[in-house]
Design an enzyme around this catalytic site. Structure first.
Site, PDB file in Angstrom:
ATOM      1  N   LYS A 178      85.417  56.405  19.770  1.00  0.00           N
ATOM      2  CA  LYS A 178      85.968  57.497  18.966  1.00  0.00           C
ATOM      3  C   LYS A 178      87.383  57.757  19.509  1.00  0.00           C
ATOM      4  O   LYS A 178      87.555  58.391  20.548  1.00  0.00           O
ATOM      5  CB  LYS A 178      85.080  58.743  19.105  1.00  0.00           C
ATOM      6  N   GLY A 231      91.118  62.589  28.657  1.00  0.00           N
ATOM      7  CA  GLY A 231      91.709  63.659  27.855  1.00  0.00           C
ATOM      8  C   GLY A 231      91.926  64.887  28.711  1.00  0.00           C
ATOM      9  O   GLY A 231      92.113  64.782  29.926  1.00  0.00           O
ATOM     10  N   SER A 232      91.856  66.039  28.074  1.00  0.00           N
ATOM     11  CA  SER A 232      92.179  67.268  28.800  1.00  0.00           C
ATOM     12  C   SER A 232      90.999  67.732  29.653  1.00  0.00           C
ATOM     13  O   SER A 232      89.848  67.350  29.416  1.00  0.00           O
ATOM     14  CB  SER A 232      92.545  68.371  27.804  1.00  0.00           C
ATOM     15  N   VAL A 235      88.354  69.857  27.541  1.00  0.00           N
ATOM     16  CA  VAL A 235      87.398  69.050  26.771  1.00  0.00           C
ATOM     17  C   VAL A 235      86.516  68.238  27.723  1.00  0.00           C
ATOM     18  O   VAL A 235      85.303  68.105  27.507  1.00  0.00           O
ATOM     19  CB  VAL A 235      88.139  68.126  25.763  1.00  0.00           C
ATOM     20  N   GLY A 236      87.110  67.743  28.805  1.00  0.00           N
ATOM     21  CA  GLY A 236      86.351  66.954  29.781  1.00  0.00           C
ATOM     22  C   GLY A 236      85.139  67.705  30.316  1.00  0.00           C
ATOM     23  O   GLY A 236      84.041  67.159  30.444  1.00  0.00           O
ATOM     24  N   GLU A 253      88.365  61.066  32.977  1.00  0.00           N
ATOM     25  CA  GLU A 253      89.726  61.051  33.512  1.00  0.00           C
ATOM     26  C   GLU A 253      90.467  62.157  32.798  1.00  0.00           C
ATOM     27  O   GLU A 253      90.569  62.146  31.575  1.00  0.00           O
ATOM     28  CB  GLU A 253      90.410  59.697  33.258  1.00  0.00           C
ATOM     29  N   CYS A 287      99.142  61.265  32.018  1.00  0.00           N
ATOM     30  CA  CYS A 287      98.469  62.098  33.018  1.00  0.00           C
ATOM     31  C   CYS A 287      99.001  61.768  34.403  1.00  0.00           C
ATOM     32  O   CYS A 287      98.808  62.532  35.340  1.00  0.00           O
ATOM     33  CB  CYS A 287      96.963  61.929  32.938  1.00  0.00           C
ATOM     34  N   GLU A 386      99.365  71.630  33.619  1.00  0.00           N
ATOM     35  CA  GLU A 386      99.823  70.383  33.004  1.00  0.00           C
ATOM     36  C   GLU A 386     100.486  70.692  31.665  1.00  0.00           C
ATOM     37  O   GLU A 386      99.906  71.365  30.824  1.00  0.00           O
ATOM     38  CB  GLU A 386      98.647  69.431  32.794  1.00  0.00           C
TER      39      GLU A 386
HETATM   40  C1  UN1 Z   1      99.934  54.857  33.595  1.00  0.00           C
HETATM   41  O1  UN1 Z   1     100.542  55.711  34.219  1.00  0.00           O
HETATM   42  O2  UN1 Z   1     100.414  53.729  33.405  1.00  0.00           O
HETATM   43  O3  UN1 Z   1      96.173  59.277  30.223  1.00  0.00           O
HETATM   44  C2  UN1 Z   1      98.575  55.067  33.053  1.00  0.00           C
HETATM   45  C3  UN1 Z   1      96.918  58.841  31.077  1.00  0.00           C
HETATM   46  C4  UN1 Z   1      96.341  57.976  32.174  1.00  0.00           C
HETATM   47  C5  UN1 Z   1      96.898  56.619  32.170  1.00  0.00           C
HETATM   48  C6  UN1 Z   1      98.203  56.494  32.852  1.00  0.00           C
HETATM   49  N1  UN1 Z   1      94.910  57.948  32.053  1.00  0.00           N
HETATM   50  O4  UN1 Z   1      98.114  59.087  31.031  1.00  0.00           O
END
Ligand code: UN1
Length: 484
Positions: A178, A231-232, A235-236, A253, A287, A386
């Site tokens: 998704k 994601g955020s 939501v995570g 993540e 991220c 963030e």
């Molecule tokens: C990167 O810095 O090359 O959502 C990857 C993101 C990370 C991936 C970053 N999970 O930005």
């Protein structure tokens, strides 16, 4: 083979077929509001059920397929993505707004990820040892988990679905993806490639739509054995609660507020390069972005002056223009968030904002110049939360120990960086930074396809992604005792 993205028709990919729905959502390019990417299907929960059923039906055949067959199919995807990199990069740049050079690099990364996991399919080793009972052997084998649900974000529209799907598939799982609603086109382009390369029906499915309908249904679906999410944090947390509630595996993540430390002994050319790249490339929408730049007092003013100069050299514009180094902000709602934090910074005593201006360009897009927020307190919201845009704060510190303390004073712990010529500071920082990844004289963003990725504290949950560690999440251990 079906062309799913012709500006009009963009279907779901379920059980090796393109499935139409009534409801559609239009995506326009963030570089050019006149450029319609497609009208993408907004699936209902019933479509998700269909995809999960297809993934279940396909699972026995896929898990028992020869690892060589799985490896060959993954290699086929790697080769196809590489061969069609220009087409895919153009779609990615139009849809997400990443500058075309960065878009191409992301597509190549996806190809490399498929190639790496193609090899991993052939390296699923187990082990064998003597039992404590004489004459008995104990073996450990790694088996697929079952049906993996993937919820992927908009900021890496092909790399993140790939670094979740490629290991899932390599280790014998089937997949329901998704994607974030606004980058449905890239997910369907990936599905079209897997279809063309010859993946059996049902092994890989894509269900586009909203998070509140499809994402939610995926997390709660009893037929999904493992959920992997990027994601955020907000939501995570919901994903983790929903999945653990029914005892499904979960891997998250989430965000970061990553510090890049610049010490007085740093090579300032390297430091400025790292900061500009880490904070602003890909519009800061990573991220791993360097959103807190922690600078030692002795070089603070010179660093800021050099940053201001370097920022002026960046070219903000249409993602398809090869001269562009920083593309548009992904959406109006993200732009509003960025501008909100900039307003807050401009209204704070003693704070100066360099850049951060809305820009007019020949096409109608969300163009924002890179922003450096100088003089803010380490505790200010714009230095703690963030933002996910081309906005970075400079935090002034007295010495290395204070820089390390500021680095670690965060609810996040994804990645940190240090620019220094001191071996002892670089070594100490690698040991004491409370982050999952550390960069020395390198931008905090931009990671390799063949090693593990992940953070600590509020940034990550569950086993690591990518590299050899990916096996942990996408396989389950079976221990067998044998008396021959
Ligand atoms: C990167 O810095 O090359 O959502 C990857 C993101 C990370 C991936 C970053 N999970 O930005």
């Amino acid at each position: 083979m079906v062309n799913t993205i012709d500006g009009d028709k963009a279907d779901l990919y379920i059980d090796g077929r393109w499935v139409s729905t009534g409801d559609r959502s239009e995506r326009r390019s963030p570089s050019d509001r006149d450029d319609v990417i497609g009208r993408f299907a907004m699936a209902e929960a019933a479509h998700l059920d269909e995809a999960v059923s297809a993934a279940h039906a396909a699972a026995p055949g896929w898990r028992t397929a020869s690892p060589q067959r799985r490896a060959d199919l993954l290699e086929g995807v790697a080769a196809t993505i590489a061969a069609e990199a220009d087409r895919l990069a153009t779609l990615l740049a139009r849809e997400e707004g990443k500058a075309i050079g960065d878009a191409r690099a992301e597509v190549i990364r996806a190809s490399q990820l498929f190639r790496f996991f193609s090899g991993e399919a052939l390296r699923v080793t187990g082990d064998l040892q003597d039992s404590v009972r004489p004459g008995v052997e104990v073996g450990t084998r790694y088996e697929p988990v079952g049906v993996v649900g993937i919820i992927s974000p908009w900021n890496f529209p092909i790399a993140i679905p790939t670094w979740k799907a490629a290991p899932a598939l390599a280790f014998g799982n089937t997949v329901v993806l998704k994607p974030a609603e606004i980058v449905s086109g890239m997910a369907l382009a990936l599905a079209e490639i897997l279809d063309r390369v010859g993946f059996p029906p049902g092994v890989f499915n894509v269900v586009t739509g909203s998070g509140s309908v499809v994402g939610d249904a995926l997390v709660k679906h009893p037929g999904i054995d493992a959920v992997t999410f990027t994601g955020s944090q907000v939501v995570g947390r919901r994903v983790a609660q929903g999945a653990t509630d029914r005892l499904a595996r979960v891997q998250l993540e989430m965000g970061g507020k990553n510090a890049l430390v610049v010490l007085a002994d740093a090579d300032l050319d390297i430091a400025v390069d790292c900061a500009v790249n880490g904070a602003y490339y890909q519009t800061g929408q990573r991220c791993t972005a360097s959103s807190r730049i922690v600078v030692e007092d002795a070089v603070h003013d010179e660093f800021v002056a050099r940053m201001a100069e370097a920022m002026r050299r960046e070219v903000v514009g249409n993602a398809l223009d090869t001269a562009t180094t920083i593309g548009p902000v992904v959406s109006q709602s993200q732009l509003d968030i960025d501008l909100g934090y900039l307003d807050l910074a401009r209204g704070s005593a003693g704070v100066e904002v360099i850049g951060g201006e809305l820009l007019e360009r020949p096409t109608d897009g969300h163009f924002l110049s890179p922003a450096l927020v100088v003089g803010g307190d380490a505790q200010a919201a714009f230095n703690r939360e963030e933002i996910f845009g081309p906005v970075a704060g400079v935090i002034r510190v007295g010495d290395y120990e204070e820089a390390l303390a500021v680095t670690n004073d965060s609810e996040f712990g994804l990645v940190s960086g240090i620019c220094t010529t001191s071996l002892s500071h670089a070594t100490d920082f690698q040991r004491r930074a409370d982050t999952g990844m550390v960069m020395v004289n390198l931008p905090t963003a931009g990671v390799d396809p063949h090693v593990s990725f992940g953070g600590r504290k509020g940034s990550s949950f569950g086993p690591r992604e990518q590299g050899t560690a990916a096996r942990q999440f996408f396989t389950q251990i079976k221990t067998s005792y044998v008396r021959p």
